[in-house]
Scaffold this motif. Structure first.
Motif, PDB file in Angstrom:
ATOM      1  N   LYS A 164       0.804  -1.219   0.000  1.00 21.05           N
ATOM      2  CA  LYS A 164       0.000   0.000   0.000  1.00 21.05           C
ATOM      3  C   LYS A 164       0.837   1.269   0.000  1.00 21.05           C
ATOM      4  CE  LYS A 164      -3.731   2.439   2.347  1.00 21.05           C
ATOM      5  NZ  LYS A 164      -4.593   2.536   3.549  1.00 21.05           N
ATOM      6  N   LEU A 165       1.971   1.249   0.677  1.00 19.71           N
ATOM      7  CA  LEU A 165       2.785   2.457   0.783  1.00 19.71           C
ATOM      8  C   LEU A 165       3.435   2.802  -0.549  1.00 19.71           C
ATOM      9  CD1 LEU A 165       4.540   1.831   4.220  1.00 19.71           C
ATOM     10  CD2 LEU A 165       2.448   3.125   3.759  1.00 19.71           C
ATOM     11  N   ARG A 166       3.694   4.080  -0.775  1.00 18.40           N
ATOM     12  CA  ARG A 166       4.321   4.525  -2.007  1.00 18.40           C
ATOM     13  C   ARG A 166       5.844   4.440  -1.887  1.00 18.40           C
ATOM     14  NH1 ARG A 166      -1.136   5.084  -1.906  1.00 18.40           N
ATOM     15  NH2 ARG A 166      -0.699   6.317  -0.053  1.00 18.40           N
ATOM     16  N   LEU A 167       6.468   3.840  -2.887  1.00 16.61           N
ATOM     17  CA  LEU A 167       7.918   3.667  -2.881  1.00 16.61           C
ATOM     18  C   LEU A 167       8.639   5.009  -2.827  1.00 16.61           C
ATOM     19  CD1 LEU A 167      10.507   1.936  -3.231  1.00 16.61           C
ATOM     20  CD2 LEU A 167      10.134   2.105  -5.720  1.00 16.61           C
ATOM     21  N   LEU A 168       8.246   5.944  -3.691  1.00 17.64           N
ATOM     22  CA  LEU A 168       8.990   7.202  -3.822  1.00 17.64           C
ATOM     23  C   LEU A 168       8.727   8.181  -2.696  1.00 17.64           C
ATOM     24  CD1 LEU A 168       8.652   7.844  -7.667  1.00 17.64           C
ATOM     25  CD2 LEU A 168      10.536   6.791  -6.427  1.00 17.64           C
ATOM     26  N   TYR A 169       7.510   8.189  -2.164  1.00 16.96           N
ATOM     27  CA  TYR A 169       7.150   9.198  -1.168  1.00 16.96           C
ATOM     28  C   TYR A 169       7.328   8.714   0.264  1.00 16.96           C
ATOM     29  CZ  TYR A 169       4.838  10.789  -5.410  1.00 16.96           C
ATOM     30  OH  TYR A 169       4.568  11.152  -6.702  1.00 16.96           O
ATOM     31  N   GLU A 170       7.309   7.380   0.464  1.00 17.88           N
ATOM     32  CA  GLU A 170       7.373   6.833   1.819  1.00 17.88           C
ATOM     33  C   GLU A 170       8.497   5.805   1.968  1.00 17.88           C
ATOM     34  OE1 GLU A 170       2.626   7.016   2.900  1.00 17.88           O
ATOM     35  OE2 GLU A 170       3.285   5.692   1.295  1.00 17.88           O
ATOM     36  N   GLY A 171       8.524   4.803   1.094  1.00 22.48           N
ATOM     37  CA  GLY A 171       9.498   3.726   1.226  1.00 22.48           C
ATOM     38  C   GLY A 171      10.939   4.180   1.133  1.00 22.48           C
ATOM     39  N   ASN A 172      11.283   4.896   0.072  1.00 24.41           N
ATOM     40  CA  ASN A 172      12.684   5.306  -0.120  1.00 24.41           C
ATOM     41  C   ASN A 172      13.207   6.241   0.967  1.00 24.41           C
ATOM     42  OD1 ASN A 172      13.338   3.749  -2.321  1.00 24.41           O
ATOM     43  ND2 ASN A 172      12.821   5.301  -3.839  1.00 24.41           N
ATOM     44  N   PRO A 173      12.478   7.321   1.309  1.00 26.24           N
ATOM     45  CA  PRO A 173      13.027   8.201   2.348  1.00 26.24           C
ATOM     46  C   PRO A 173      13.177   7.497   3.691  1.00 26.24           C
ATOM     47  CG  PRO A 173      10.837   8.933   1.645  1.00 26.24           C
ATOM     48  CD  PRO A 173      11.281   7.915   0.675  1.00 26.24           C
ATOM     49  N   MET A 174      12.210   6.666   4.082  1.00 24.83           N
ATOM     50  CA  MET A 174      12.320   5.962   5.357  1.00 24.83           C
ATOM     51  C   MET A 174      13.449   4.928   5.323  1.00 24.83           C
ATOM     52  SD  MET A 174      10.407   7.623   7.154  1.00 24.83           S
ATOM     53  CE  MET A 174       8.847   8.198   7.768  1.00 24.83           C
ATOM     54  N   ALA A 175      13.636   4.295   4.186  1.00 25.29           N
ATOM     55  CA  ALA A 175      14.725   3.324   4.045  1.00 25.29           C
ATOM     56  C   ALA A 175      16.086   4.011   4.157  1.00 25.29           C
ATOM     57  CB  ALA A 175      14.608   2.600   2.709  1.00 25.29           C
ATOM     58  N   PHE A 176      16.223   5.174   3.529  1.00 23.92           N
ATOM     59  CA  PHE A 176      17.475   5.927   3.585  1.00 23.92           C
ATOM     60  C   PHE A 176      17.787   6.319   5.028  1.00 23.92           C
ATOM     61  CE2 PHE A 176      19.769   9.965   1.882  1.00 23.92           C
ATOM     62  CZ  PHE A 176      20.999   9.319   1.960  1.00 23.92           C
TER      63      PHE A 176
END
Length: 335
Positions: free
Chosen positions: A272-284
């Motif tokens: 459900k989460l957006r890769l570009l807006y949520e996944g990538n920044p939190m992963a970084f």
């Protein structure tokens, strides 16, 4: 006592090629954080910014009034900067090219979830803003293209979030660790309060919407049972802590240790989460703090995006907990 502005200037020397541009963008985000903080704290006193706006966003989800407010404030602040060439938001179907002379000559693009967890505003639960900054790959002097936004997460030059809770905090990384700043409204400044944040390798809580348990993959179900079982060393069972606001859940686990999971389900086969807006920044942020982030099988930051609003499963948090969860995912991949 060191303010965010002083910290940004001090760290600017780490990026001699940036010529202060990244610092300027972070200053704009700081301003937006103050504006949203101000209006969130008036949410119970006015109907102008609480409740459903009556329209749906690009994902087909009900857009809250404060979603639209935060989106417009963020876009306006970034348009005003000479350093930003384009803007992508969870609340807008297409990216926005700042197609002016200064926009075409700018080096960076911004992706943002302007107000994560906005449905919680009406009940006074913490929400947040997430942002991600990339260096554009299209030629300077031209308008930005979709490819500038569809970069893998390991290409981020900065990412962070603002959490609006009992206090307002801005947490960010530029690839040299993670630092947190708490807002002092009496002075109107963010003050360095959490320097060089490190997420514990092990935590004692897991964050997931267990109401969807029956819809989860077998690997997730098995991992949750593992979390709930006692072990010989009294490290488990873990405690279940789920707020329903990614920023809030992530922030708690970042400071105290834990794992946040939003997996695939029968309702959301791609997550459900957006890769570009949520996944990538939190992963970084997680990796810069010593943690991990996975989609269950691969590193989030290595995923090659194909769509602006691409969805992803997310397992993020303490290193050992994420590794254990992905072990279960691999073991039961075919179940």
């Amino acid at each position: 006592m060191k303010t965010l502005g002083e910290f940004i200037v001090e760290k600017q020397a780490d990026y001699p090629n940036a010529k202060g541009e990244l610092s300027g963008i972070l200053s704009s985000i700081r301003l937006v954080a103050k504006i949203i903080h101000r209006d969130i704290n008036k949410a119970g006193l006015t109907n102008d910014i609480i409740g459903n706006s009556g329209v749906e966003n690009v994902q087909g989800e009900a857009q809250m009034k404060l979603d639209a407010f935060a989106h417009e404030k963020m876009k306006a602040a970034l348009i005003a900067r000479d350093e930003v060439a384009g803007f992508g938001s969870e609340e807008e179907e297409n990216f926005v090219s700042f197609d002016t002379e200064r926009g075409r000559n700018a080096k960076y693009v911004i992706l943002t979830d302007p107000l994560d967890g906005s449905s919680n505003i009406d009940v006074n639960v913490a929400v947040g803003t997430i942002f991600s900054i990339y260096r554009r790959i299209s030629p300077i002097g031209t308008a930005v293209t979709l490819d500038d936004f569809l970069q893998p997460g390991h290409k981020q030059v900065a990412a962070g979030y603002i959490v609006y809770g009992s206090s307002t905090m801005l947490v960010y990384t530029t690839g040299n660790g993670v630092n947190g700043f708490t807002y002092d409204p009496s002075l109107g400044v963010f003050i360095l309060s959490h320097e060089n944040i490190r997420i514990p390798a092990n935590g004692s809580c897991y964050s997931i919407n267990e109401g969807n348990y029956l819809k989860f993959p077998m690997g997730v179900k098995k991992y949750l049972k593992y979390c709930q079982e006692e072990d010989d060393n009294s490290n488990r069972p873990y405690t279940s802590r789920y707020i329903g606001s990614l920023v809030s859940d992530f922030h708690r686990n970042l400071l105290k240790g834990g794992i946040y999971i939003y997996p695939t389900s029968t309702h959301y086969p791609s997550g459900k989460l957006r890769l570009l807006y949520e996944g990538n920044p939190m992963a970084f942020l997680a990796e810069q703090a010593g943690g991990l982030a996975s989609d269950g099988y691969r590193r989030i930051l290595d995923i090659e995006p194909t769509e602006l609003h691409q969805r992803t499963p997310l397992f993020v948090g303490s290193k050992n907990m994420v590794e254990k969860a992905t072990d279960f995912m691999a073991e039961y991949q075919d179940s």
